[in-house]
Enzyme design. Sequence first.
Site, PDB file in Angstrom:
ATOM      1  N   LEU A  66       0.863  -1.178   0.000  1.00 23.02           N
ATOM      2  CA  LEU A  66       0.000   0.000   0.000  1.00 23.02           C
ATOM      3  C   LEU A  66       0.898   1.226   0.000  1.00 23.02           C
ATOM      4  CD1 LEU A  66      -2.744  -0.803   2.703  1.00 23.02           C
ATOM      5  CD2 LEU A  66      -3.010  -0.896   0.219  1.00 23.02           C
ATOM      6  N   ASP A  67       0.441   2.292  -0.648  1.00 25.07           N
ATOM      7  CA  ASP A  67       1.188   3.543  -0.595  1.00 25.07           C
ATOM      8  C   ASP A  67       1.333   3.991   0.852  1.00 25.07           C
ATOM      9  OD1 ASP A  67       1.188   3.516  -3.340  1.00 25.07           O
ATOM     10  OD2 ASP A  67      -0.465   4.940  -3.548  1.00 25.07           O
ATOM     11  N   ARG A  68       2.392   4.735   1.131  1.00 24.24           N
ATOM     12  CA  ARG A  68       2.646   5.200   2.496  1.00 24.24           C
ATOM     13  C   ARG A  68       1.462   5.975   3.084  1.00 24.24           C
ATOM     14  NH1 ARG A  68       7.581   9.303   4.301  1.00 24.24           N
ATOM     15  NH2 ARG A  68       7.136   9.293   6.533  1.00 24.24           N
TER      16      ARG A  68
END
Length: 322
Positions: free
Chosen positions: A143-145
């Site tokens: 997942l993106d940060r």
Amino acid sequence: MYNNTFSKNIFIIAPEFAEQRIDNFLHNKLKGVPRSMIYRILRTGAVRINKKRIKPWYKLQTGDEIYVPLIRIMRPQDMNISKKMAIVTALEDSILYEDEYIIGLNKPSGIAVHGGSGLQYGVIEALRSLRPATDFLELVHRLDRDTSGVLLLAKKRSSLRMLHEQLRENSMEKNYLALVQGRWPMHVKIVDVPLLKTIQLNHHSTVKVHQDGKPSRTLFQIKEHYSHIATLVKASLVTGRMHQIRAHALHIGHPIILDNRYGNSDFSKHFKGIGLQRLFLHAATLSFTHPHTKKITLISAPLDKQLKNCLQRLRFSATPLK
């Protein structure tokens, strides 16, 4: 310096504690002892049940005799509370599901899934410190940060292999909730445009719609309109490209609120005024075939307080952005 000492304890398991995992039992009984320390003494065999070594996931039986050795813990004021500890603490309370094969957690926004790119510590490093007795622990996907929500990890190599096969075959169902700018058009239910990865001057990676890019397909469903200000949509990934939902939302002309790479910074300022300080993109559900039971497993992650408050403000305030 130590302020607490748990001397050699012997617990006899009463019927109400039967079928509880030994690691959870000790975590509740030994208040103040870090979970990582509990896993360490279990892994090394310092804890014995009926004079035998056991695994951290051993389920207690009525009459079991548990031997726990001397444990010393440091006073909180003597501990160096670092960023690593803050991440570990946040993740310890974010686990949604765990068994011998997988871990599913509700990843908080702002925490990277792994170290790198200037970050020394991420989800995978934190969970490995929380589960020192687990020989194998790897990310199934990413997942993106700045994205929150369901993140799946494998505790066995065979589980990772099976789950990666589901990803390749697009049989794993991933659904997100996103708050986008403006009124999402009723007729736009599928965005099917190729995405090409690019590298910016600051070494940050982005994607853009380009004919030379990789095939990328997202399904969108309107969940709630907030006048002409914003729309809550469900985004379902058919393919899993980097920043896919964010780039596809921008392509339609309705970028995600507070997206610092693909969004409208001037418009996002209004939402900061009502308390939203993060990207409104959340991995709400993940459905897959369990690598051991072969049953369809659904893991759901609730929205955090900040996202819930934002939606409440939009629903019940006649002029939410003023």
